[in-house]
Structures are given as structure tokens and as C-alpha cells.
Scaffold this motif. Sequence first.
Motif, PDB file in Angstrom:
ATOM      1  N   ALA A  20      -6.326   0.762  13.414  1.00  0.00           N
ATOM      2  CA  ALA A  20      -5.303   0.603  12.380  1.00  0.00           C
ATOM      3  C   ALA A  20      -5.855  -0.146  11.173  1.00  0.00           C
ATOM      4  O   ALA A  20      -5.615   0.237  10.024  1.00  0.00           O
ATOM      5  CB  ALA A  20      -4.096  -0.138  12.964  1.00  0.00           C
ATOM      6  N   PHE A  21      -6.615  -1.218  11.444  1.00  0.00           N
ATOM      7  CA  PHE A  21      -7.191  -1.989  10.333  1.00  0.00           C
ATOM      8  C   PHE A  21      -8.229  -1.161   9.581  1.00  0.00           C
ATOM      9  O   PHE A  21      -8.279  -1.190   8.345  1.00  0.00           O
ATOM     10  CB  PHE A  21      -7.827  -3.272  10.869  1.00  0.00           C
ATOM     11  CG  PHE A  21      -8.446  -4.122   9.804  1.00  0.00           C
ATOM     12  CD1 PHE A  21      -7.660  -4.862   8.939  1.00  0.00           C
ATOM     13  CD2 PHE A  21      -9.832  -4.166   9.650  1.00  0.00           C
ATOM     14  CE1 PHE A  21      -8.221  -5.639   7.949  1.00  0.00           C
ATOM     15  CE2 PHE A  21     -10.405  -4.937   8.661  1.00  0.00           C
ATOM     16  CZ  PHE A  21      -9.604  -5.678   7.812  1.00  0.00           C
ATOM     17  N   THR A  22      -9.064  -0.413  10.310  1.00  0.00           N
ATOM     18  CA  THR A  22     -10.057   0.439   9.659  1.00  0.00           C
ATOM     19  C   THR A  22      -9.381   1.492   8.786  1.00  0.00           C
ATOM     20  O   THR A  22      -9.809   1.741   7.653  1.00  0.00           O
ATOM     21  CB  THR A  22     -10.933   1.132  10.714  1.00  0.00           C
ATOM     22  OG1 THR A  22     -11.555   0.138  11.538  1.00  0.00           O
ATOM     23  CG2 THR A  22     -12.005   1.984  10.051  1.00  0.00           C
ATOM     24  N   GLY A  23      -8.315   2.094   9.298  1.00  0.00           N
ATOM     25  CA  GLY A  23      -7.578   3.066   8.503  1.00  0.00           C
ATOM     26  C   GLY A  23      -6.968   2.449   7.258  1.00  0.00           C
ATOM     27  O   GLY A  23      -6.994   3.050   6.175  1.00  0.00           O
ATOM     28  N   PHE A  24      -6.426   1.220   7.406  1.00  0.00           N
ATOM     29  CA  PHE A  24      -5.840   0.523   6.257  1.00  0.00           C
ATOM     30  C   PHE A  24      -6.890   0.251   5.184  1.00  0.00           C
ATOM     31  O   PHE A  24      -6.647   0.459   3.986  1.00  0.00           O
ATOM     32  CB  PHE A  24      -5.200  -0.776   6.732  1.00  0.00           C
ATOM     33  CG  PHE A  24      -4.708  -1.658   5.617  1.00  0.00           C
ATOM     34  CD1 PHE A  24      -3.542  -1.355   4.942  1.00  0.00           C
ATOM     35  CD2 PHE A  24      -5.416  -2.788   5.246  1.00  0.00           C
ATOM     36  CE1 PHE A  24      -3.088  -2.157   3.906  1.00  0.00           C
ATOM     37  CE2 PHE A  24      -4.984  -3.595   4.217  1.00  0.00           C
ATOM     38  CZ  PHE A  24      -3.816  -3.282   3.543  1.00  0.00           C
TER      39      PHE A  24
ATOM     40  N   SER B 124      -9.254   1.320  -0.054  1.00  0.00           N
ATOM     41  CA  SER B 124     -10.479   1.634  -0.796  1.00  0.00           C
ATOM     42  C   SER B 124     -10.350   2.955  -1.543  1.00  0.00           C
ATOM     43  O   SER B 124     -10.751   3.074  -2.708  1.00  0.00           O
ATOM     44  CB  SER B 124     -11.670   1.684   0.161  1.00  0.00           C
ATOM     45  OG  SER B 124     -11.836   0.460   0.840  1.00  0.00           O
ATOM     46  N   ALA B 125      -9.788   3.950  -0.872  1.00  0.00           N
ATOM     47  CA  ALA B 125      -9.609   5.252  -1.514  1.00  0.00           C
ATOM     48  C   ALA B 125      -8.666   5.154  -2.710  1.00  0.00           C
ATOM     49  O   ALA B 125      -8.914   5.767  -3.761  1.00  0.00           O
ATOM     50  CB  ALA B 125      -9.077   6.269  -0.497  1.00  0.00           C
ATOM     51  N   LEU B 126      -7.595   4.375  -2.573  1.00  0.00           N
ATOM     52  CA  LEU B 126      -6.652   4.216  -3.683  1.00  0.00           C
ATOM     53  C   LEU B 126      -7.312   3.517  -4.872  1.00  0.00           C
ATOM     54  O   LEU B 126      -7.087   3.901  -6.033  1.00  0.00           O
ATOM     55  CB  LEU B 126      -5.425   3.426  -3.215  1.00  0.00           C
ATOM     56  CG  LEU B 126      -4.489   4.142  -2.235  1.00  0.00           C
ATOM     57  CD1 LEU B 126      -3.376   3.201  -1.771  1.00  0.00           C
ATOM     58  CD2 LEU B 126      -3.891   5.398  -2.871  1.00  0.00           C
TER      59      LEU B 126
END
Length: 298
Positions: A25-29, A34-36
Amino acid sequence: MNVATNARKDAFQTGKSFNRAKNKAFTGFVWIVSALVVLFIFGLLFLILKKGLPSLTWDFIFGLPSEMEEGGGIGPALFNSFYMLFISLLISIPLGMAAGIYLAEFAPANKLIAFVRICVEGLASVPSIIFGLFGIALFVEMMGIGLTIIGGAVSLAFLNLPVMTRVTEESIRAVPKELKQASFALGATHLQTIRKALVPTAISGLVTGICLVAGRAFGESAVIILTAGVTTSGEMWDFNLLSPGETLAVHLWYVQSEAIVPDAVSISDKAAAVLVFIILMFNVLFRIPLWIKERNNR
């Protein structure tokens, strides 16, 4: 006994699964944030460059600015930007690197040096207009030379000196101590160790610092307005250090706020595109030697 062991195993597996879920979950966040951020940066650059780059011409880049009629260029302001950037870097890079190396390698660990570090960190975060006011007091009032290129360039050097000092110190401190000790063990002097081992190893951080100060100096406006003015000499290649030194960033501000030319919006769009494009090129050009070095070391 087996029941207790199985219970512990189940609890361990449950905790392990929960930790994996939290990690995912943290990696996805982090990836989403970062992408945004990257999308926002690319979107901003796209909007700026889209408006200005397609309509750029050599006449605009090298032409003289116009006060009343449309069709003016940015030639003298662009030249002043590079000229003042070169002078400011010529002052701030050697002094900043020397100060950073001293603080990292030679300065004693006492209260005075700790106070100096606090002062350097404080100066690095001081608003640029404060350095502009200092430049007015020094060059305009005390020395009486007026709004000039040399006043703006030296004020820019003062602005970037604390940043270059801190970046250099942290980059040198980040070099593994084993490398320094190995250099001493081979009979190298302290100066030779700094030149041959520490600086080459810390070159990535030093180049990052130079990119930061170069981009900040090229895009700075407040300091230039107060110390170099909002006009040029009207000549394309004016090397006189006592001439007024409007830069591209100042010209962009002036066109947006006070200019009365009919094509002020078009000029500001094209000037902003040139400014952003040049700053991006700074970062790429400074990074090319590092990319070549990393590729040769593989």
C-alpha cells in the motif's frame, strides 16, 4: 505443545501478511504521488513551451526590444542573462566550493564553526530581495556606480554563495570515510586526497549544486531589478560592466506588468519559453559529463 506452536506460526504468518499489505500500500501510494508530481511538472512545461516555442524566430531572439511598437526582441536581455550568469558563477563556484571544503575537512568542531554553519544555512533561505537591498546599499549608495551589470552579477554571486557552500560541504561529507583513509594510507597529502579522491567522488552532488545556482541565477528577477535595473544599453553585445543589466527574467516581468506594446502577451509567452528551455538545457549539459563518466565506469 503443537497447538501453541501452530498458534505462534499462524500469528507470525498473519503479521507477515499484514506487513506485506502495508508495504504494498505504501509503495503504491509513493508511486501515485511521484507520478502526479511528474505529470504536473510535464504539464506545466508543456503549457509554457507550447505557447512560446512554435512562434519563436531568430529575429525575436537576437532582436532589440521595442518600447512602443510591436515586433520587439529579447537580444540584449538574453545576452545580459548569460553575461551576468557567467560572472556570478565565476565568483560563487570557487568561493562556495572552497568554503564548503573548509567546513567539511578543515574546520574545527567548536561553537564558532557551528554558528557559522547556522548562518550559512540561514543565508541560503533568505529571500532574494534582501540580497537586492544589500546590493543597492553596496553598489548604488556606497560605491555610487548606479544600476549596473557588475552590481547585479556580484549580488547574484552573494545570493548563490550560501547554497553552493552547503551543497559542497554535504557532498564532501557524503564521501565514504574509507576512501579518505585509503588515500592517506597510500601516502597522499590532505590536499591531494581532496583533489584526487574526495572531489571526483562527490562530483555528482557538486554538479547538482552548480545546476541549482545556475538556474536560480538565470531566472532571478528581484535582485536584478534592484541592482542592475529594468533597461539595457540598447546594444546586442555590450560587455561594459557599468551598463544597465536588464535580464530575460526581468524583461519578462516588465512586459507582463508595465509594457505598453501591443504584442505584450506574445512577447511574454515567447520569453517564458526561452527562459524555461535554457534552464532545462543547463541541467542537461551539466549532466552529460556525469553520464559519460558513469558509462565509462561500467
